[in-house]
Design an enzyme around this catalytic site. Sequence first.
Site, PDB file in Angstrom:
ATOM      1  N   ARG A 297       0.828  -1.211   0.000  1.00  0.00           N
ATOM      2  CA  ARG A 297       0.000   0.000   0.000  1.00  0.00           C
ATOM      3  C   ARG A 297       0.860   1.258   0.000  1.00  0.00           C
ATOM      4  NH1 ARG A 297      -4.042  -2.584   4.577  1.00  0.00           N
ATOM      5  NH2 ARG A 297      -5.403  -3.709   3.094  1.00  0.00           N
TER       6      ARG A 297
ATOM      7  N   TYR B 162      -7.180  -2.809  -5.776  1.00  0.00           N
ATOM      8  CA  TYR B 162      -6.169  -3.697  -5.192  1.00  0.00           C
ATOM      9  C   TYR B 162      -5.486  -3.070  -3.976  1.00  0.00           C
ATOM     10  CZ  TYR B 162      -3.034  -1.178  -8.512  1.00  0.00           C
ATOM     11  OH  TYR B 162      -2.361  -0.237  -9.246  1.00  0.00           O
ATOM     12  N   GLU B 163      -4.843  -3.914  -3.201  1.00  0.00           N
ATOM     13  CA  GLU B 163      -4.181  -3.508  -1.942  1.00  0.00           C
ATOM     14  C   GLU B 163      -5.173  -2.920  -0.940  1.00  0.00           C
ATOM     15  OE1 GLU B 163      -1.250  -4.439  -1.711  1.00  0.00           O
ATOM     16  OE2 GLU B 163      -0.208  -4.285  -3.620  1.00  0.00           O
ATOM     17  N   GLY B 164      -6.400  -3.399  -0.982  1.00  0.00           N
ATOM     18  CA  GLY B 164      -7.444  -2.890  -0.101  1.00  0.00           C
ATOM     19  C   GLY B 164      -8.280  -1.861  -0.830  1.00  0.00           C
TER      20      GLY B 164
ATOM     21  N   HIS C  90     -10.445   0.825   3.363  1.00  0.00           N
ATOM     22  CA  HIS C  90      -9.653   1.852   4.040  1.00  0.00           C
ATOM     23  C   HIS C  90     -10.529   2.853   4.780  1.00  0.00           C
ATOM     24  CE1 HIS C  90      -5.832   0.397   2.651  1.00  0.00           C
ATOM     25  NE2 HIS C  90      -6.317   0.293   1.418  1.00  0.00           N
TER      26      HIS C  90
END
Length: 400
Positions: A248, A367-369, A374
């Site tokens: 991230r 992607y990556e959360g 978040h």
Amino acid sequence: MIDYELTDDHKTVAKLAADVVDKYLKPKITELDRAQKYDPEFVARLKEADLLGICIPEKYGGMGMDYISLGLVCEEMEYIDTSVRVLFSVHIGLNSLAILTWGDELQKEKYLVPQAKGEKIATYGLTEAAAGSDAVGILSTARKDGDHYILNGEKMWISLADVADHFLIFAWTDGDKQKKRDHTGLTAFIVEREFDGVSTGSIHGKLGVRAGNTGWIAMQDVKVPKGNLLGYEGEGFRIAMSCLDGGRYTVAAGSTGLIRACMDTCKEYASTRKTFTQTIDHHQLVKEMFAEMIYGYEAGRLLWLKSGWERNIGIRATQSTSLAKWFCCDQAEKASYNAVQIHGAYGYSDEYPVERYFRNAKGAAIYEGTREIHKLMQADYFLGFREDKQPRCLLPTWEG
């Protein structure tokens, strides 16, 4: 006193990264994107520049730079194209930093050193066809058999899947805990492409990041030596989440490069394109779009720089990284949207790069959360529902 000035080393490595990507990728990125083609020749150029181990200690084959340097390199890479920043996200952020943090010395010598030197390319395998944000929903399993584990499963939407040499794979080692969705039943393994039973393939027809390789990894009765277990059995979930912090961070930093690319491309276009007898950079609503890009870039850069500083001094940066990733990706989407708008009809074709920026920016919000993940994280931190504990292993502080 807070010092916002980059060091001479920071400026040097940022210029090195900018020079490499400008010279070797920029001239052909449009054609690579059109052809949906991964370019191994450019990866070789990154190896020559020693950038693939930018923040790995020198004793493990890296450059020994700090984590802010990694962010600066990612910004310069994504200034030209997201696909090359993705390479840094998975090779360093998701894999190499995990081995640096959780690996034993034998694993670091065998896997981290060649990765830092760029001799081997690495990636990260958590996501599956039915499990993305819900990490404990994965179905891959690893059964202990003497001195090995027998690994079965399939990973999907994996960057570099069809070109990487090493994979960091997550699987259930405890079936009872899997049924209970108890994450302490997950374990991490270092898997080599050459292991029997490993097969990979590429995914085509993606909206964006077309010059990067994305695919799947299938594992059928793969024998993985016990020595390739990363960390302890049952630590897989904690390792996976720590990896995502690294990934991230690189995504956030890279997104500011995309915003800056939108700004510069639009500035050049708006200063020459005329409507109503004047160049469009004089129109107030066009200026508003530039102002929003500036706002996103300046604030986003401060957020990821803060996260990099926390990494350098040994603070767990999960909260700050989450915020940086959410904000920077959100602003990159908005900047690319405005960039297309400023270019008008030309922004709707690949004659100009802004349509590629627009397509590439969308992926980072997933992607990556996802941005939704978040948002929940930030609210839970503020409301006191979430508090990060010190893990058994923390990303090493920078020793420079």
